[in-house]
Design a protein around this motif. Structure first.
Motif, PDB file in Angstrom:
ATOM      1  N   ASP A  27     -13.829  59.156   3.526  1.00 45.00           N
ATOM      2  CA  ASP A  27     -14.956  58.476   2.470  1.00 45.00           C
ATOM      3  C   ASP A  27     -15.204  56.917   3.016  1.00 45.00           C
ATOM      4  N   GLU A  33     -15.918  51.708  14.225  1.00 46.92           N
ATOM      5  CA  GLU A  33     -16.712  51.835  12.755  1.00 46.92           C
ATOM      6  C   GLU A  33     -17.367  53.293  12.677  1.00 46.92           C
ATOM      7  N   ARG A  83     -12.972  54.895   4.359  1.00 51.21           N
ATOM      8  CA  ARG A  83     -11.787  54.161   4.455  1.00 51.21           C
ATOM      9  C   ARG A  83     -11.047  54.406   5.346  1.00 51.21           C
ATOM     10  N   TRP A  84     -10.154  53.528   6.042  1.00 45.24           N
ATOM     11  CA  TRP A  84      -9.119  53.858   7.055  1.00 45.24           C
ATOM     12  C   TRP A  84      -7.822  54.092   6.424  1.00 45.24           C
ATOM     13  N   TYR A  85      -6.987  54.939   6.703  1.00 43.52           N
ATOM     14  CA  TYR A  85      -5.769  55.114   6.142  1.00 43.52           C
ATOM     15  C   TYR A  85      -4.748  55.712   7.468  1.00 43.52           C
ATOM     16  N   THR A 108      -2.858  52.255   1.416  1.00 43.84           N
ATOM     17  CA  THR A 108      -3.492  52.443   2.891  1.00 43.84           C
ATOM     18  C   THR A 108      -2.866  53.501   3.640  1.00 43.84           C
ATOM     19  N   GLU A 155     -10.957  44.091   0.674  1.00 38.86           N
ATOM     20  CA  GLU A 155     -11.752  44.458   1.572  1.00 38.86           C
ATOM     21  C   GLU A 155     -11.128  45.480   2.330  1.00 38.86           C
ATOM     22  N   ALA A 156     -12.069  46.506   2.790  1.00 34.75           N
ATOM     23  CA  ALA A 156     -11.478  47.597   3.549  1.00 34.75           C
ATOM     24  C   ALA A 156     -11.598  47.219   5.110  1.00 34.75           C
ATOM     25  N   PHE A 201      -7.842  41.807   3.508  1.00 37.35           N
ATOM     26  CA  PHE A 201      -7.565  43.379   3.562  1.00 37.35           C
ATOM     27  C   PHE A 201      -6.416  43.500   2.481  1.00 37.35           C
ATOM     28  N   LYS A 255      -9.962  57.908   8.770  1.00 33.20           N
ATOM     29  CA  LYS A 255     -10.881  57.733   7.923  1.00 33.20           C
ATOM     30  C   LYS A 255     -11.203  58.747   6.705  1.00 33.20           C
ATOM     31  N   LEU A 276      -6.690  47.739  10.404  1.00 32.99           N
ATOM     32  CA  LEU A 276      -5.962  48.648   9.218  1.00 32.99           C
ATOM     33  C   LEU A 276      -4.321  48.216   9.773  1.00 32.99           C
TER      34      LEU A 276
END
Length: 133
Positions: free
Chosen positions: A122, A90, A124-126, A59, A32-33, A27, A120, A40
């Motif tokens: 789009d 997920e 992707r986790w933030y 991130t 990779e996401a 990551f 999340k 994360l």
């Protein structure tokens, strides 16, 4: 700016049983996401331990992202323990991870306990924000 670059056989700073390349390195360095909020969180801990400010910014949730990350070169991150996770899988769009991170500064041990919120966007986790405990 990176403090150190683990080789492929180095243990991951996040404390998993895996090596860095197969764990958080994919990551932090590999693009990779993360699939879960906990992945994360672990990869962000590794980025703090390795001085990878660019990954931390990338991130961070756009609504709460600072203009820059200031990493304290005097902090030596020495351990991570996940206390609890809620959602963040997920199929989820948000989740929390509570953790304890230990570090040394000036030869003295310290700990940071935080309940972190992740979102999340789009796919992707933030990291959104957190409350210190």
């Amino acid at each position: 700016m990176s403090r150190k670059s683990p080789d492929d056989a180095s243990a991951c700073p996040c404390g998993s049983s895996g090596d860095y390349a197969a764990c958080c390195g994919r990551f932090v360095d590999g693009g990779e996401a993360a699939v879960t909020a906990e992945q994360l969180m672990r990869s962000r801990y590794s980025a703090f331990a390795l001085g990878k400010a660019d990954y931390l910014l990338a991130t961070w949730h756009p609504a709460t992202r600072p203009s820059r990350v200031r990493l304290d070169a005097g902090h030596r991150w020495i351990g991570l323990r996940i206390v609890a996770t809620q959602a963040g899988g997920e199929a989820d769009d948000s989740g929390t991870v509570e953790f304890v991170a230990r570090f040394k500064e000036g030869g003295r041990g310290h700990r940071l306990q935080e309940l972190s919120r992740f979102e999340k966007i789009d796919g992707r986790w933030y990291y959104r924000d957190g409350d210190h405990r």
